[in-house]
Scaffold this active site. Structure first.
Site, PDB file in Angstrom:
ATOM      1  CD  GLU A  93     -10.050  -7.349  -1.428  1.00  0.00           C
ATOM      2  OE1 GLU A  93      -9.080  -6.727  -1.876  1.00  0.00           O
ATOM      3  OE2 GLU A  93     -10.755  -6.909  -0.501  1.00  0.00           O
TER       4      GLU A  93
ATOM      5  NE  ARG B 271      -1.409  -5.511  -1.807  1.00  0.00           N
ATOM      6  CZ  ARG B 271      -2.608  -4.936  -1.841  1.00  0.00           C
ATOM      7  NH1 ARG B 271      -3.689  -5.644  -1.507  1.00  0.00           N
ATOM      8  NH2 ARG B 271      -2.745  -3.700  -2.200  1.00  0.00           N
TER       9      ARG B 271
ATOM     10  CG  ASN C 119      -3.710  -4.502  -6.011  1.00  0.00           C
ATOM     11  OD1 ASN C 119      -3.365  -4.605  -7.186  1.00  0.00           O
ATOM     12  ND2 ASN C 119      -4.149  -3.363  -5.500  1.00  0.00           N
ATOM     13  CG  ASP C 120      -5.584  -7.939  -1.053  1.00  0.00           C
ATOM     14  OD1 ASP C 120      -4.435  -8.138  -0.618  1.00  0.00           O
ATOM     15  OD2 ASP C 120      -6.279  -6.976  -0.696  1.00  0.00           O
TER      16      ASP C 120
ATOM     17  CG  HIS D  65      -2.122  -0.969   0.873  1.00  0.00           C
ATOM     18  ND1 HIS D  65      -2.124  -2.267   1.298  1.00  0.00           N
ATOM     19  CD2 HIS D  65      -3.244  -0.809   0.131  1.00  0.00           C
ATOM     20  CE1 HIS D  65      -3.212  -2.863   0.849  1.00  0.00           C
ATOM     21  NE2 HIS D  65      -3.910  -2.003   0.137  1.00  0.00           N
TER      22      HIS D  65
ATOM     23  NE  ARG E 142     -11.308  -1.118   0.188  1.00  0.00           N
ATOM     24  CZ  ARG E 142     -10.121  -1.427  -0.330  1.00  0.00           C
ATOM     25  NH1 ARG E 142     -10.040  -2.273  -1.332  1.00  0.00           N
ATOM     26  NH2 ARG E 142      -9.021  -0.877   0.130  1.00  0.00           N
TER      27      ARG E 142
ATOM     28  CB  CYS F 190     -10.660  -1.174  -8.300  1.00  0.00           C
ATOM     29  SG  CYS F 190     -11.082  -2.343  -7.010  1.00  0.00           S
TER      30      CYS F 190
HETATM   31  C1  PEP Z   1      -6.961  -5.043  -4.365  1.00  0.00           C
HETATM   32  O1  PEP Z   1      -6.711  -5.853  -3.470  1.00  0.00           O
HETATM   33  O2  PEP Z   1      -6.734  -5.253  -5.575  1.00  0.00           O
HETATM   34  C2  PEP Z   1      -7.543  -3.727  -4.037  1.00  0.00           C
HETATM   35  C3  PEP Z   1      -7.958  -2.897  -4.970  1.00  0.00           C
HETATM   36  O3  PEP Z   1      -7.614  -3.390  -2.720  1.00  0.00           O
HETATM   37  P1  PEP Z   1      -6.349  -2.894  -1.872  1.00  0.00           P
HETATM   38  O4  PEP Z   1      -5.205  -2.650  -2.815  1.00  0.00           O
HETATM   39  O5  PEP Z   1      -6.770  -1.677  -1.142  1.00  0.00           O
HETATM   40  O6  PEP Z   1      -6.092  -4.043  -0.947  1.00  0.00           O
HETATM   41 MG    MG Z   2      -7.466  -5.541  -1.455  1.00  0.00          MG
END
Ligand code: PEP
Ligand code: MG
Length: 598
Positions: free
Chosen positions: A457, A491, A480-481, A212, A355, A528
């Site tokens: 996710e 990650r 991402n997750d 993040h 969210r 996203c």
């Molecule tokens: C993801 O996991 O792809 C996502 C958009 O949420 P975050 O990156 O905030 O975990």
């Molecule tokens: Mg996520």
């Protein structure tokens, strides 16, 4: 002693100019920045002091043990990271970190702190008291070696206190403009405090490309390099450093030649940006006439202007974690409501998807430290929706604020880390209760209520997508997750960053399965995760049926350009060939070929 170690830790010199040092890492946020380094130290942490009741002593001891365990993990990780340093540096740093580790294992320091906790002192104050006592005893020995150990003890104490308080290092508000922030580890909460008007970029020893911190750096448009061994101990505050966020390089005391090369690249980037800005008002439409929705991900409300400027059609993902970071209390319903309404007003009728809290793992919040705990594996622990469902008052305040804000403009509510149908039902029950309460308070509630959607996710969610699609209003695929949990690759972990691959066929099949479930149920589905903002992936995502993408505002122009160059029929054919493949390398090659030719 310490100075000797630092000299020994220097990596090999490169480049013709005297004094230039080059460090390699992961380029996680593009761009070039040159400026004075600002090295983040741990010593400035505020140490709270209070008495604890006898029935809280056990919990306080557990909190201290968790901080010690975390410090041990951090030190082992740093040691692994520095193992590749050249010359005797790895050995010297390894020796130092071993000494720190020893101080955390059954040592006088640990025993002393535990005794003070038993006497009723809180853990942070106990650490500070014990560390000063031991360090003073060492310093009084009038021996250069022991004096150096006293400094080591203070560093270990700072680390423990930082872990206990989960305090961000500092406010970054008194910097010279263009400063480059350098630290061992920069958390998302640290990054949230960086004002791009003062901060030029950032670099840290730890951290991966999808962490993040990296996402936030990209959102703020700050060049960043993470996973850089040898930074600490070599770079000092005030040194001139240059960051190359594309190439993943840090130059300490950059030579005139390096500066000239970087300047040329900077000018090229500016020219390209100018060209891309012409696309701002043009629609995101493929060559064969299919319109694609492009929205922005927001980490912080102050990014909204950037998003509007880049031509975003709305906010596809508002990460609300910022509300809980860098403070020691919790945001109440009214505070959240006002912030959501301000965003809605700033969007002038464009939609926003907010969210609920997704805190946990690398996204820590001091105000929630007592609820979150460390857990054996925070990525799999009490986080995101699981925490919200456990601490119902958190969820109720957030849902009430979102529903009320929904009366001011188009707002959708998105739930993170959903893995079972039960969680969705439980949230709906809380929502019903919140709505009834709002009615009783005679507060304006929108009719119909805001749509409720889920993040896809977690592999379990992707594979349950057909059932989820029956009871929710939309999906947002968080790649991402989804990549992290499918491949079991953290990650944010730089040591396995090379294995993190959204093009793994398992990840792609889950994206395809969830997308098709949404299309069959006729509910909106967007992506996203970070791949939504990478034009390399655009043909594949569109080819799989995705028509809505949400990404960092800085990524919007390039993705729009790719869409406008793309023929959707060809992209669909390419996606279908890719979905027949089992080798990630072959998939990458097919996609790259398509991107070069079409
Ligand atoms: C993801 O996991 O792809 C996502 C958009 O949420 P975050 O990156 O905030 O975990
Ligand atoms: Mg996520």
């Amino acid at each position: 002693m310490k100075a000797e170690r630092e000299r020994a830790a220097r990596p090999r010199k490169r480049g013709p100019a005297k004094g230039e040092l080059v460090f390699e890492g992961l380029g996680v946020s593009p761009g070039i920045a040159v400026g004075p380094a600002h090295v983040v130290e741990g010593g400035s942490v505020h140490v709270p002091e209070y008495r604890i009741e006898p029935d809280q002593i056990e919990a306080e001891r557990a909190r201290f043990s968790a901080a010690v365990a975390k410090a041990q993990k951090q030190l082992v990780k740093l040691k692994g990271k520095s193992a590749n340093l050249p010359g005797t540096a790895a050995e010297e740093i390894g020796f130092l970190l071993d000494a720190h580790l020893q101080m955390l294992t059954g040592s006088r320091v640990v025993r002393g702190v535990e005794k003070l906790i038993e006497e009723g002192l809180n853990a942070e104050a106990a650490v500070q008291a014990e560390i000063s006592k031991v360090a003073q005893d060492f310093a009084a020995l009038d021996d250069a070696y022991m004096a150096a150990r006293a400094q080591d003890i203070r560093e270990v104490g700072d680390r423990l206190i930082r872990n206990l308080t989960q305090t961000p290092y500092e406010a970054f508000s008194h910097l010279s403009p263009g400063s480059i922030i350098v630290g061992e580890e920069l958390t998302p909460a640290d990054t949230a405090l960086m004002n791009p008007e003062l901060v030029g970029g950032l670099a840290a020893v730890l951290g991966g490309a999808e962490s993040h911190t990296a996402i936030m750096a990209r959102s703020l448009g700050l060049p960043a390099v993470l996973g850089v061994a040898g930074l600490i101990g070599n770079v000092r505050s005030g040194d001139v450093i240059a960051i190359d966020g594309d190439g993943g390089r840090i130059y300490l005391n950059p030579s005139t030649k390096t500066l000239a090369q970087l300047k040329t690249r900077q000018a090229e980037d500016e020219r390209e940006e100018k060209q891309l800005s012409r696309l701002k008002k043009l629609p995101a439409i493929t060559r064969d006439g299919i319109a694609i929705g492009l929205q922005a991900n927001l980490e912080l409300p102050r990014e909204l202007d950037m998003a509007m400027d880049a031509g975003a059609e709305g906010v596809g993902l508002l990460r609300t974690e910022f509300l809980y970071m860098n403070r020691d209390d919790l945001p109440d319903e009214d505070e959240q409501y006002k912030i959501y309404v301000e965003l809605i007003e700033g969007l002038s009728g464009r939609p926003i998807t907010a969210r609920t809290l997704d805190v946990g793992a690398d996204k820590l919040a001091y105000s929630l430290a007592a609820h979150l705990g460390g857990g054996i594996n925070p990525a799999l622990g009490l986080r995101a929706i699981r925490l919200s469902l456990r601490e119902r008052s958190l969820l109720e305040a957030q849902l009430a604020a979102m529903i009320r804000a929904g009366a001011h403009g188009p707002l959708r509510i998105l739930l993170p880390m959903i893995s079972t149908l039960i969680e969705i039902r439980q949230v709906r029950e809380v929502l019903d209760r919140v709505v009834r309460r709002l009615h009783r308070r005679r507060v304006k509630v929108p009719d119909p209520l805001p749509p409720i959607g889920v993040m896809i996710e977690v592999p379990g969610a992707a594979l349950s997508a057909d059932a989820f699609a029956q009871i929710v209003d939309f999906f947002a695929i968080g790649t991402n997750d989804l990549t992290m949990y499918t491949l079991a690759i953290d990650r944010g972990e730089e040591q396995v960053a090379h294995l993190y691959n959204p093009l793994h066929p398992a990840v792609l099949r889950l994206i395809q399965f969830a997308t098709e479930a949404a299309l069959r149920a006729r509910i909106p589905v967007s992506v996203c995760g970070e791949i939504a903002g990478d034009p390399r992936y655009t043909p594949l995502l569109l080819g799989l049926g995705i028509r809505e993408l949400s990404m960092a505002a800085t990524a919007l122009p390039r993705v729009k350009q790719r869409i406008r160059d793309l023929d959707l029929v060809a992209a669909t054919r390419c996606a279908s060939t890719i979905m027949d493949q089992s080798d990630p390398g072959r998939i990458a090659a097919l996609l790259d070929d398509f991107n070069t030719l079409a």
